[in-house]
Scaffold this motif. Structure first.
Motif: not given
Length: 391
Positions: A41, A44, A46, A64-65, A100, A200-201, A203-204
């Protein structure tokens, strides 16, 4: 000596890794292992939700989750992008904010996030909260000034620009093209973020091996080699040129003794050519490195002999920090020396050696007990932690 980057797949204890190995000749400088079934991650971006504010730490924990809180320093809270804001001038519980991941979870510590978003290319990095123009200090003064003049017209109050070491001697058009690509990526994310739901993510990050590839000093890299067709396609699609290795009699990782070098990098003891050795012991709080004379014996000029071992040990320590990706606080117990001039020579030598590291290293001081203190920036897990989960 030729510098090569090997990107291959390695199987250990039923786990398949993408191994990214940087070699100078046959000497392994850096090694990172990325499990193919476990996505990182790191980097990433979020939409996170503030779960707690911890005043005595001056920090917040941002999820982030569901059930995945990350550490956030409120000292870094300058101009965050809120998706949902509770009626308060400060960051408070329940706020939804774009963050991030800037550090992976290391040992018992949770991941660390920042509201200073970065968009990283090979030559440039765009930053959202620090709006200055920064130039890599590893570049010569003349090149720093040239790049500063080149990008000065692009300074603005929306985002900052950091010029990486790889920008040296690169065609101006390539730098401008990457600037436009990163700017579009930044603008699109900022526009879309406010319409996205919590967790929501946005940018991965690309696979870890591609991120590492961007971090390598391209001017010093002679060749990128892989023996995996899928990795070969991904590397070339990312704009790099890879050589495909194909030999049915001798595999790529056997050619470069990758598994042997990996096992050596996991051993506690490291032998020196003089007969001395290092003992490297990570703990929860720091890493301790002990320098021993071992089989090295001097009948005359003992202090000169100790200095020689310490100088050799310093070179190997700088190498091992980079190879094992040891970070945080490091304490080195060198062999005691009586002369202050010898101590000064050792410290100067060590400072010069760690400048070659791709990660910032600071040689802090030598204590009264002749213990040398260093710090190395924490970003990714150490090599030992990368394979901790093996079955």
């Amino acid at each position: 000596m030729e510098t090569k980057l090997l990107i291959t797949k390695l199987i250990r204890n039923h786990t398949t890794y993408i191994a990214t190995a940087l070699y100078s000749g046959k000497k392994l400088l850096e090694l990172y292992l990325e499990p193919t079934e476990q996505e990182s991650i790191l980097n990433n971006i979020y939409v996170g939700r503030v779960k707690d504010i911890v005043k005595n730490l001056n920090a917040a924990f941002i999820e982030i989750a569901p059930g995945k809180p990350c550490y956030y320093s409120l000292e870094d809270c300058h101009n965050p992008l809120y998706v949902k804001k509770i009626n308060s001038p400060r960051m408070v519980q329940g706020d939804e904010v774009v963050v991030q991941v800037v550090k992976e979870n290391i040992k018992t510590k949770p991941p660390k996030v920042s509201t200073n978003l970065t968009f990283t290319g090979t030559y440039l990095v765009l930053t959202t909260e620090n709006t200055s123009l920064g130039i890599s200090r590893k570049l010569p003064d003349e090149e720093r000034e040239r790049l500063k003049q080149l990008l000065e017209p692009y300074r603005n109050d929306k985002f900052g620009i950091v010029v990486r070491t790889n920008a040296a001697q690169v065609e101006d058009t390539k730098i401008f093209q990457e600037y436009e690509t990163l700017k579009q990526e930044y603008e699109q994310l900022m526009q879309n973020a406010v319409h996205r739901t919590c967790f929501s993510c946005l940018k991965k990050s690309p696979p870890e091996f591609l991120s590492l590839l961007k971090d390598v000093h391209q001017a010093e890299l002679n060749e990128i080699i892989t023996d995996d067709p899928e990795l070969f396609d991904q590397i070339n699609a990312a704009g790099f040129h890879a050589t495909f290795y194909e030999d049915k009699l001798l595999s790529l990782h056997n050619l470069y003794s990758l598994e042997t070098r990996l096992q050596e990098a996991l051993n506690e003891r490291v032998w020196l050519k003089s007969g001395g050795y290092l003992v490297i012991q990570p703990t929860e709080a720091l890493t301790v490195i002990d320098v021993n004379s071992g089989k090295s014996i001097a009948k005359k000029k003992v202090q000169e002999h100790y200095l020689k071992i310490n100088l050799e040990a310093a070179e190997e320590i700088a190498h091992q920090l980079r190879l094992r990706n040891i970070s945080g606080i490091i304490i080195v117990d060198f062999i005691d020396m009586k002369e202050q001039s010898a101590k000064d020579e050792l410290m100067l030598h060590l400072k010069q050696l760690v400048k070659k590291d791709s990660v910032p290293v600071q040689v802090v001081d030598m204590t009264r007990l002749n213990l040398v203190e260093l710090t190395r920036k924490k970003v990714r897990k150490s090599l030992a932690e990368q394979i901790e989960g093996e079955n």
